[in-house]
Design an enzyme around this catalytic site. Structure first.
Site, PDB file in Angstrom:
ATOM      1  CG  HIS A  95      -1.709  -1.327   1.274  1.00 43.61           C
ATOM      2  ND1 HIS A  95      -2.642  -1.752   0.368  1.00 43.61           N
ATOM      3  CD2 HIS A  95      -1.579  -2.331   2.176  1.00 43.61           C
ATOM      4  CE1 HIS A  95      -3.073  -2.952   0.702  1.00 43.61           C
ATOM      5  NE2 HIS A  95      -2.438  -3.333   1.786  1.00 43.61           N
ATOM      6  CD  GLU A 132      -2.163  -3.963   5.099  1.00 44.41           C
ATOM      7  OE1 GLU A 132      -1.589  -4.902   4.524  1.00 44.41           O
ATOM      8  OE2 GLU A 132      -3.366  -3.684   4.903  1.00 44.41           O
ATOM      9  CG  HIS A 187       0.455  -6.921   2.365  1.00 41.34           C
ATOM     10  ND1 HIS A 187      -0.207  -5.785   2.001  1.00 41.34           N
ATOM     11  CD2 HIS A 187       1.107  -7.345   1.250  1.00 41.34           C
ATOM     12  CE1 HIS A 187       0.029  -5.516   0.733  1.00 41.34           C
ATOM     13  NE2 HIS A 187       0.827  -6.447   0.255  1.00 41.34           N
ATOM     14  CD  GLU A 269      -1.822 -10.371   4.373  1.00 43.50           C
ATOM     15  OE1 GLU A 269      -1.749  -9.543   5.304  1.00 43.50           O
ATOM     16  OE2 GLU A 269      -2.319 -10.117   3.268  1.00 43.50           O
TER      17      GLU A 269
END
Length: 310
Positions: A95, A132, A187, A269
Site C-alpha cells: 500500500h 497497515e 502486509h 501477512e
C-alpha cells in the site's frame, strides 16, 4: 512481461540478484474482502476501516528505490559476515499512506493475467487506527537494515513519497526488471477479531494472459517455507488459525503481485490487525524488529539453499 518467463539467478561481474517485494493491493478499506480475497491476500471477514514492459536495466542500475552499500564501511566486513554480498533485494511495502487521498487513481482496474484488480488500495488498520500502510513502511525499513548488514543491496518500490501506489502490476514489474531471485510482499491482514496469526501466500501455477508462474511456483514455495519457519521462530507469532490447515501457508491464483511475477515471490501477512493480541504485536516497535529479523533470516536461508542448487 507479456510472456511471464522466470529469470533465473544470474551473475554479472560476480553479482547475484534477489528481490523482496511487498505487493500492494488490498480491498479499499477491507478487512477480509470476501471469498475472492484482496490483492494483499485477504480472504473473507468483516469490512475494516480504511487506513489510510519496459527495457530491462543492468543489475547495477536496476529499478525502484536503490539503497546499495554506499561505502560506509560495511563492505569491508569479512565475506562470511555478509552472506548476501552482491545480491539485490527489492522490498515493496504494501500500500501507500497517500492512497487514501487518491480514491479514483487507485481504484482503476489493471490486468493481472487471470482478470482485473484495482490498481492499489488503502489497506486495513487496527481498531485504534494504526494503518497497515504505515506498518509496512516501518517494517520495510527494518528489513532493509537487516539485509544490508548481511551485504545485500536493497531497493524499495516506493518509500511513501509517491502520491499513490504503485499499482500492483508495476510493483511486480519492478522485481522483474531487477532480475530478482526472490520477492516478498509485506502486509498485515484484516480478518475478523478472534482470527489471529501470520501466514505466507504462495503463487499457484498460473498460465493465462500476462501471467505465467509455472517456473516460479516451486522456488516460491521453498521461499515461503523458509520464511514461515524463520518468522515463527523470530517473533513467536502462531500460524494463522483461520485459513488452510494451520501450517501458515496459503496458495492463491488471484493476486496480481504474484501472477505477474517472473521471480520467486511470496506475500507475508504478518498478523491480523483486527485482533487485539496481534495488534499489540504489530504496533510494537520491539516486535517489528523481531519480525524484520525473521524476514531477513528466511530470505537468507532460501538463498543459501538455492545457491547450492546452482
Amino acid at each position: 512481461m507479456s510472456n511471464g518467463c522466470f529469470v533465473k539467478r544470474r551473475r554479472t561481474g560476480g553479482r547475484q540478484v534477489v528481490a523482496v517485494l511487498a505487493a500492494g493491493a488490498v480491498c479499499l478499506g477491507a478487512a477480509g474482502c470476501g471469498a475472492s480475497g484482496d490483492e494483499d491476500g485477504r480472504k473473507g471477514g468483516e469490512r475494516s476501516p480504511a487506513a489510510t514492459a519496459s527495457p530491462r536495466p543492468s543489475k547495477e542500475t536496476g529499478a525502484g528505490r536503490d539503497d546499495r552499500d554506499d561505502g560506509s564501511g560495511q563492505g569491508r566486513s569479512r565475506p562470511a559476515d555478509r552472506p548476501l554480498r552482491g545480491m539485490v533485494v527489492v522490498v515493496d511495502p504494501g500500500h501507500n499512506p497517500h492512497n487514501r487521498d487518491q480514491p479514483g487513481a487507485i481504484s482503476r482496474p489493471v490486468d493481472i493475467g487471470t482478470g482485473k484488480k484495482e490498481c492499489d488500495t488503502t489497506g486495513t488498520a487496527t481498531n485504534s487506527g494504526y494503518p497497515e500502510a504505515e506498518f509496512t513502511l516501518d517494517l520495510a525499513h527494518r528489513v532493509r537494515t537487516q539485509l544490508r548488514e548481511r551485504g545485500a543491496t536493497v531497493r524499495f518500490t516506493h518509500d511513501g513519497d509517491e502520491p499513490y501506489g504503485p499499482c500492483v502490476d508495476e510493483r511486480a514489474e519492478k522485481g522483474n526488471q531487477a532480475q530478482a531471485d526472490a520477492a516478498i510482499s509485506l502486509h498485515a491482514d484484516g480478518a475478523p477479531s478472534g482470527s489471529r496469526g501470520f501466514h505466507v501466500i504462495l503463487p499457484a501455477s498460473v498460465h493465462k494472459g500476462a501471467a505465467d508462474t509455472r517456473k516460479i511456483a516451486g522456488p516460491s514455495r521453498r521461499l515461503g517455507k523458509e520464511l514461515r519457519d524463520a518468522f515463527r521462530e523470530a517473533t513467536g507469532e502462531p500460524p494463522a488459525n483461520y485459513l488452510g490447515d494451520g501450517n501458515g501457508l496459503d496458495t492463491r491464483d488471484d493476486l496480481g503481485g504474484l501472477n505477474l511475477s517472473r521471480v520467486p515471490k511470496v506475500f507475508l501477512e504478518c498478523g491480523n490487525m483486527r485482533d487485539r493480541r496481534d495488534a499489540a504485536h504489530l504496533t510494537s516497535a520491539k516486535w517489528r524488529e523481531k519480525a524484520a529479523r525473521g524476514v531477513a533470516d528466511g530470505i537468507t536461508a532460501f538463498l543459501a539453499a538455492e545457491g547450492g542448487k546452482s
